[in-house]
Design an enzyme around this catalytic site. Structure first.
Site, PDB file in Angstrom:
ATOM      1  N   GLU A 165       0.846  -1.192   0.000  1.00 17.02           N
ATOM      2  CA  GLU A 165       0.000   0.000   0.000  1.00 17.02           C
ATOM      3  C   GLU A 165       0.881   1.241   0.000  1.00 17.02           C
ATOM      4  O   GLU A 165       1.910   1.286   0.671  1.00 17.02           O
ATOM      5  CB  GLU A 165      -0.886  -0.015   1.247  1.00 17.02           C
ATOM      6  CG  GLU A 165      -1.750   1.199   1.446  1.00 17.02           C
ATOM      7  CD  GLU A 165      -2.446   1.173   2.803  1.00 17.02           C
ATOM      8  OE1 GLU A 165      -2.643   2.257   3.361  1.00 17.02           O
ATOM      9  OE2 GLU A 165      -2.764   0.077   3.292  1.00 17.02           O
TER      10      GLU A 165
ATOM     11  N   ASP B   2      10.336   7.934 -13.030  1.00 16.44           N
ATOM     12  CA  ASP B   2      10.343   7.673 -11.585  1.00 16.44           C
ATOM     13  C   ASP B   2      11.120   6.402 -11.256  1.00 16.44           C
ATOM     14  O   ASP B   2      10.625   5.516 -10.557  1.00 16.44           O
ATOM     15  CB  ASP B   2       8.910   7.579 -11.058  1.00 16.44           C
ATOM     16  CG  ASP B   2       8.841   7.706  -9.532  1.00 16.44           C
ATOM     17  OD1 ASP B   2       9.762   8.303  -8.942  1.00 16.44           O
ATOM     18  OD2 ASP B   2       7.874   7.212  -8.932  1.00 16.44           O
TER      19      ASP B   2
END
Length: 294
Positions: free
Chosen positions: A25, A138
């Site tokens: 998460e 990224d």
């Protein structure tokens, strides 16, 4: 509305998928191990966070860019199987990679051989993607995963590009263009190409060797500024012999950086052949400059 609400597996109903258990998460998404029922295969099902779904520009770009990156097929890139939405849920189904992340491995310490294996693996994946016209934006340890045979693979191409171009997505508020690994041109909000990803790979290389990112600061903006204004960091002993690789990846000027992944790998091969330190550092391990055979 509380944008930090995280959906539990019982809240998620995506036709064609059966959720098995949570995998992870973050601020951007929650990831679940699921079964793609039509093919009876396990997948990593990434469900976008509510804060992102609330941005129509992001969701539109997420679908568009996801479809482009789903066409990428390379041993060092995570394969995207499916991307779409169901109701208010936006999701991406990708190859399930079971070997953990580079972020975890850095915390446990890595040998020079392991570091160079990872760097060359990622460089190969980046070169393939760049030739296809896709820039990641990224590259960071959390986006580098490991297959069971130790091969490093890069994840989250489409998500990175979608967020990088979305209005309202600030550097401090999202994980895209993570300041610790951000190229100078990305920090300046300029146009980027594949050499920006190579700079980020350099920052990852430094962290693999030293144990922490190359620059520190009191907040994300000061770290991003350091990438623009500070010189290329110097590797400590006993890794100083690898400094030419870091210099070629993290050069502040685009023209002084390696041109592509192959350029970096060729420089790695040359350095390993010419450096007396390589024998002791590798201890008989042959770095995967040629990639794994099928």
């Amino acid at each position: 509305m509380n944008s930090t609400v995280v959906l539990s597996p019982v809240d998620i109903h995506i036709p064609g998928y059966r959720i098995l258990r949570p995998l992870g998460e973050g601020g951007m998404a929650s990831v679940y191990l699921a079964v793609q029922e039509s093919l009876d295969r396990e997948v990593a099902l990434k469900v976008m966070a509510a804060a992102l779904v609330a941005n129509p520009e992001f969701t539109e770009r997420f679908i568009k860019e996801g479809r482009i990156t789903a066409q990428l097929s390379h041993p060092n890139l995570v394969t995207v199987y499916d991307i779409g939405s169901h109701g208010s849920i936006y999701y991406l189904a990708a190859e399930f990679i079971s070997g953990g992340t580079l972020k975890d491995r850095i915390g446990n310490g890595m040998s020079v051989a392991e570091v160079l294996d990872v760097a060359c693996d990622v460089a190969r994946g980046l070169e393939y993607a760049h030739k296809k016209g896709v820039v990641h934006r990224d590259v960071k340890p959390g986006n580098i995963l490991f297959k069971s045979d130790g091969t490093a693979v890069l994840a989250d191409f489409g998500i990175a590009k979608a967020m990088d171009n979305s209005s309202g997505m600030t550097m401090a508020g999202s994980s895209i263009g993570t300041p610790d690994y951000m190229s100078p041109e990305q920090a300046r909000a300029e146009q980027v190409d594949g050499r920006s990803d190579l700079y980020s790979l350099g920052a990852v290389l430094y962290e693999m060797l030293v144990g922490n990112p190359p620059y520190t600061g009191s907040d994300p903006f000061s770290i991003a500024l350091a990438h623009v204004t500070q010189p290329v960091p110097q590797l400590p002993e006993p890794h100083q012999w690898l400094q030419p690789l870091l210099d070629g990846l993290m050069a502040k000027s685009l023209e002084q950086r390696f041109v592509n992944g192959s350029d970096f790998i060729a420089a790695t091969e040359k350095l390993l052949a010419a450096s007396p330190e390589a024998v002791a550092a590798l201890q008989g391990h042959a770095v995967r400059t040629r990639g794994r055979t099928a």
